[in-house]
Design an enzyme around this catalytic site. Sequence first.
Site, short mmCIF file in Angstrom:
data_model
loop_
_atom_site.label_atom_id
_atom_site.label_comp_id
_atom_site.label_asym_id
_atom_site.label_seq_id
_atom_site.Cartn_x
_atom_site.Cartn_y
_atom_site.Cartn_z
N HIS A 199 32.32 64.48 42.25
CA HIS A 199 32.63 64.26 40.84
C HIS A 199 31.44 63.69 40.09
O HIS A 199 31.46 63.60 38.85
CB HIS A 199 33.83 63.30 40.75
CG HIS A 199 34.37 63.11 39.37
ND1 HIS A 199 34.25 61.93 38.68
CD2 HIS A 199 35.04 63.95 38.55
CE1 HIS A 199 34.82 62.05 37.49
NE2 HIS A 199 35.31 63.26 37.39
N HIS A 241 35.61 59.09 27.14
CA HIS A 241 35.42 59.54 28.52
C HIS A 241 34.36 58.74 29.26
O HIS A 241 34.24 58.84 30.48
CB HIS A 241 35.03 61.04 28.50
CG HIS A 241 35.05 61.71 29.83
ND1 HIS A 241 33.90 62.01 30.53
CD2 HIS A 241 36.08 62.13 30.59
CE1 HIS A 241 34.21 62.59 31.67
NE2 HIS A 241 35.52 62.69 31.74
#
Length: 710
Positions: free
Chosen positions: A456, A613
């Site tokens: 990720h 985010h």
Amino acid sequence: MTTAKKTKKQVTLSDPQYYFNRELSWLEFNRRVLHEALDDRTPLLERLKFLGIFSSNLDEFFMVRVAGLKQQVEAGVTKLSLDGLTPAEQLQAIGDRLRPMVIKQHQHFEQVLKRKLITNGIHLLHYVDLNQEQRNYLNDFFEQHIFPVLTPLAVDPSHPFPYISNLSLNLAVVVKDPETDEELFARIKIPKVLPRFIPLPEELRQRHRSQTGVWTGVPIEQVITHNLEYLFPGMNIQESYAFRVTRNADLAVEEDEADDLLLAIEKELHKRRMGGSAVRLEIQADVPDDIRSTVIRELILEENDVYDLDGLLGLGDLMSFLSLPLPDLKDQPWSSVLPQKLQRLPEDGEDLFRIIRNGDLLVHHPYNSFSGTVLRFITEAASDPDVLAIKMTLYRTSGDSPIIKALIAAAQNDKQVVVLVELKARFDEENNINWARKLEKSGVHVVYGVTGLKTHTKVALVVRQESNKIRRYVHIGTGNYNPKTAKLYTDFGLLSCKDDLGADLTDLFNFLTGYSRQKSYRKLLVAPVNLRDRMVAMIEREIEHCRNGKTGRIVAKMNSLVDGQMIETLYRASQAGVSIDLIIRGICCLRPGIPEISENIRVISVIGRFLEHSRIFYFQNHGSEEVYIGSADWMTRNLSRRVEAVTPVEDEHLIKDLQEILGVMLADNRQAWELQADGTYVQRKPTEDNQAESTHNVLMNMTKRSLKNN
């Protein structure tokens, strides 16, 4: 005579009463999204956008989270969540919490927003309200453009109930055979290749008091409903009702048994397209009981899985109205700008590398341009004759990705190009498979990461020959290498050529692409190697400062806080007197404001025009402040089951910039919601003395001022 000392009550910090349920906390996040659609301060078309986001968020929630809970129930799993609920209890709680929200969403659209749309010249009409001329046009449109695409499917002893695909909008139709007087059931799938809302031509838009609207049209399912005789000639049409099905869409790949991960993912994607078990049915509220029970029975669902709704189904399609040329009904447009250091650079050349050599560069999207910073970093590296190698991780990228094109160009320029493509990026698997194959055909070395771990992290490494030495340039970010989402998501990226970071990324890529059991890094915090331990240690350090009579301070910004160990550590820090501010957009399982447990912890969530985010972690450290940015939330999956990278930001000016941004968010009185001890969120409001300070507006204005001051 002795005086008895008051003893402090012993508490177990893992007690379920100190935690919020993960799934219910996510629903509260989506409630805050819905609020933006209900808020008169939000421009009208943006309100439709938030209705659409609320709906699409729910689709994914059911496809993954609810589907997972249902699988646990079917498997007899009774493991309790952090807050002490079984999977079955969580499913019941989800239905109880969600149902009123969905009803409110639909009522608000039907009773409030549709009227406001009409006032602004957007007439989303019901077919029965059309005049004859408009009906004639739509009948012709149906014959020419819709009818050839439709396929009615009968349901009878020789025709079993058809497969209903995931997220498809359908009509349940009842017809009567005039010869036998028998009622028959059929299903019509509304193809996604056709527009959901059918517009009328300008000359037929005339409506109230001879005013011509900007847009006039009807939902496609109503056009089909009023032309069913074309699909069932000779039959008497009795009734039809819309319904929509959501299915389990999570992938299950046993990596240890997969000789070729790419082929294994492709096989699972095929299964997803064929569809997992149904997990939700949305159906018109006025559907007769016999049709409703038939659909429920055939989909093998229970009452708690059914949502009876008035009006339109699939409100996610309302986002299409954002394409209308009505700027006054949308947010003011925002154009990203270059950071000050880059504003006088020529469009090409090696000056970007020179700027990075002169000092670290922090970029903040969408305020700073992605294409003028991160994309430029990769494209210049691809064409620079002094660049020897480029290494990147790709988790999600756009369908027409200029990043991919730059990497292919780099390979064609005989550079060593290595790309780790995460095939298990949920709902982007197919896109990533396509890019992986294209990259491989172009000579790029493509790898798929470490078995058992999802990669990720968002990192890029450029190796460059300069004079008599090799220099490594790095980009370490909080968001994906995606130019499209970089305009909508707030994210940070650090561009640097510090030796320690370059060496760390070299070690990290060796871990990802080869055989390496790297256990330590110079600067980077890497999951699952040292990130958890280092974060816990830095919280413990603040605890120790408080115990020694000093102050402790933590500010952490992330998408979600779920991990039990991290929450317990924060509780202990609060008990020691550490002042903690958490800025958490989505899920927060920590319960703030509990006396003697979390009374020194405050939690806010910021919801607005951009999706928050970025991840920032600030530790006061008794004046020797440390600030980190990176790809990881404090969730168990990020800390233990994913490859993540978090980097320190060490330049004093950049630290101050990050502190200022955190300060703006903590002072927000327009977009910020405060989490209460009972799990509810209360939106802050400006007082009479203070004007509204929206995080996104403040940061856009700060960015504009930086241009003027340059």
